[in-house]
Structures are given as structure tokens and as C-alpha cells.
Scaffold this active site. Structure first.
Site, PDB file in Angstrom:
ATOM      1  N   LEU A   1       0.863  -1.178   0.000  1.00  0.00           N
ATOM      2  CA  LEU A   1       0.000   0.000   0.000  1.00  0.00           C
ATOM      3  C   LEU A   1       0.901   1.231   0.000  1.00  0.00           C
ATOM      4  O   LEU A   1       1.879   1.291   0.744  1.00  0.00           O
ATOM      5  CB  LEU A   1      -0.897   0.028   1.244  1.00  0.00           C
ATOM      6  CG  LEU A   1      -2.152  -0.846   1.246  1.00  0.00           C
ATOM      7  CD1 LEU A   1      -2.815  -0.803   2.622  1.00  0.00           C
ATOM      8  CD2 LEU A   1      -3.137  -0.394   0.177  1.00  0.00           C
ATOM      9  N   ASP A   2       0.580   2.214  -0.833  1.00  0.00           N
ATOM     10  CA  ASP A   2       1.359   3.448  -0.863  1.00  0.00           C
ATOM     11  C   ASP A   2       1.257   4.169   0.480  1.00  0.00           C
ATOM     12  O   ASP A   2       0.286   3.988   1.218  1.00  0.00           O
ATOM     13  CB  ASP A   2       0.849   4.367  -1.979  1.00  0.00           C
ATOM     14  CG  ASP A   2       1.113   3.796  -3.361  1.00  0.00           C
ATOM     15  OD1 ASP A   2       2.184   3.191  -3.554  1.00  0.00           O
ATOM     16  OD2 ASP A   2       0.251   3.955  -4.248  1.00  0.00           O
ATOM     17  N   PRO A   3       2.237   5.019   0.802  1.00  0.00           N
ATOM     18  CA  PRO A   3       2.203   5.737   2.087  1.00  0.00           C
ATOM     19  C   PRO A   3       0.915   6.525   2.320  1.00  0.00           C
ATOM     20  O   PRO A   3       0.425   6.595   3.452  1.00  0.00           O
ATOM     21  CB  PRO A   3       3.421   6.664   1.996  1.00  0.00           C
ATOM     22  CG  PRO A   3       4.384   5.913   1.123  1.00  0.00           C
ATOM     23  CD  PRO A   3       3.513   5.245   0.087  1.00  0.00           C
TER      24      PRO A   3
END
EC number: 5.4.99.25
Length: 246
Positions: free
Chosen positions: A43-45
Site C-alpha cells: 500500500l502506498d504511504p
């Protein structure tokens, strides 16, 4: 499960905003006192939601099986603004006033994205090219040809109703899709079809295979003094999850 008996298991984590998926893994390693820990799907930040974390070799061997499962997301699109990363972390590259969008136009647009299709991965992604992630080249301004990949959008629906108007209104959607689907790119493509451009301002993964974020440990659990105890209460055994995979 008794702490001294723990050797392997699966944990569902509700990843908070602002931390990388690897950052979550690092936290879990410290909590469990184990090195063999990995996750099933980055998951992206800026994104939140379900991260399936596997601890111990018997569990980490199941990661590929978990990654093969369908995913479900809730995404918020900012219409009329495009960024180089298709999310809020990148620089703005285009801006256009949306004005007015009929509800029927939005529904027709979303319906067009349902089914199997070819999707070009974003330049800012962890996909590898000659041993390096694509974002390595993008940050250096090096263009890399990205081959389109087949994905399937099983379900896509708007959360909310009515017409949209204003300079840059938000559109919230729920998507159930196959592995390898980039919701950032889907959001950008939706913006293109609507004729105004778009980027994601919020992304939350709610399901991964048969796992649900409602059952996940939270940031509060990870930072608590009794984090280890909380994790032991929520651990999923390799045996029980293995039966679900059969």
C-alpha cells in the site's frame, strides 16, 4: 495463543496514513521479536487499510497465495487536477475546471471500466525494470516503456449520488478488482474519460481475498505497551488460513 508457543501466523493490519508497508513490517518485527516477516501486497504511504502480514517461514510461504486474491478499495478522486504520481504525493501537472457533470454521465463512465481490460502501470510504481523499480527511473526523469497488463475490475460503483459541480469536486468509488490492478491509474483513466482529469486523494483497502479490514489490528494496537499481547489475541494460525485456501 501463548506467547512462548508462537512460531508463525498471519496478522491483519489496518495500515495508517503516512507510513510505508515496509514500515509496518518493521514494527511487527519489533513487536514479535522475529526477522522472518513480510506482507502480501504493498500500500502506498498515502493509502490506508488492510495489509496482510505474515510472520514465520510457514506463514511467509503463503504470501504469493494471498497476493493472488481479489482486492477491494474505497477511493476518492479529485476531479479536474492531475499529478505526476496520480496521487496526492506528486507535483501537479494539469488543472481544469470541472463545471458540471451529470450523474448519468458519471455512472456511464464507471460502467465502462467494469470487466477485463489492459492497464498501463504508473511510472511511479514498485514494478521492476532491469532490476530496479519504475519509480527509480521516474525520479531521474528517465522514460521507460511500460507494457500494458491484463486486469479485471469485477465491481465498480459510485458511493454517493447526484450531479457533481464546482471547480474540483470529489468522486468516491468502491472497486473490487484482480491482483495487479492500480487504483491510482484507474482513477486517472476515469478522469480522462470524464474529460477533466483526476488524481486520487484518498485510498483505503477494505478487503484482500477472504480477509476484511474490520478484523484488523490498528495503529493503536501496534503502539500500545501490550502490543505483543494484542497481536497474540488476533493472530490467525497457518493451519486455519490454509484450510480457507483449499
Amino acid at each position: 495463543m501463548e506467547e512462548q508457543d508462537f512460531t508463525a501466523g498471519i496478522f491483519l493490519i489496518d495500515k495508517p496514513v503516512g507510513i510505508t508497508s515496509f514500515g509496518v513490517v518493521s514494527r511487527v518485527r519489533r513487536i514479535l521479536g522475529m526477522k522472518k516477516v513480510g506482507h502480501a501486497g504493498t500500500l502506498d504511504p498515502f493509502a490506508t487499510g488492510l495489509l496482510v502480514v505474515c510472520a514465520g517461514r510457514p506463514a511467509t510461504k503463503m504470501i504469493s497465495s494471498f497476493m493472488d486474491g481479489e482486492k477491494e478499495y474505497i477511493a476518492t478522486l479529485c476531479l479536474g487536477v492531475e499529478t505526476e504520481t496520480q496521487d496526492p504525493e506528486g507535483a501537479e501537472i494539469a488543472r481544469k475546471q470541472v463545471g458540471f457533470l451529470h450523474a448519468e454521465t458519471i455512472e456511464t463512465c464507471l460502467a465502462g471500466f467494469k470487466g477485463t481490460q489492459m492497464q498501463v502501470p504508473p511510472a511511479y510504481s514498485a514494478l521492476k525494470h532491469q532490476g530496479k523499480p519504475l519509480y527509480y527511473y521516474a525520479r531521474k526523469g528517465i522514460e521507460v516503456k511500460k507494457d500494458a497488463r491484463e486486469i479485471t475490475v469485477h465491481e465498480i460503483e459510485r458511493l454517493g449520488e447526484g450531479d457533481l459541480e464546482g471547480d474540483h469536486p470529489s468522486l468516491v468509488i468502491r472497486v473490487r478488482c484482480s491482483k495487479g490492478s492500480y487504483i491510482r491509474t484507474l482513477g486517472s483513466d476515469i478522469g480522462k474519460v470524464l474529460g477533466c482529469g483526476a488524481h486520487l486523494t484518498d485510498l483505503r483497502r477494505t478487503k484482500s481475498g477472504f480477509f476484511n479490514v474490520e478484523d484488523a489490528l490498528t495503529d493503536v494496537d501496534m503502539l500500545a505497551e501490550d502490543a505483543h499481547e494484542r497481536f497474540m489475541k488476533k493472530v490467525l494460525s497457518v493451519e486455519s488460513v490454509g484450510k480457507l485456501l483449499q
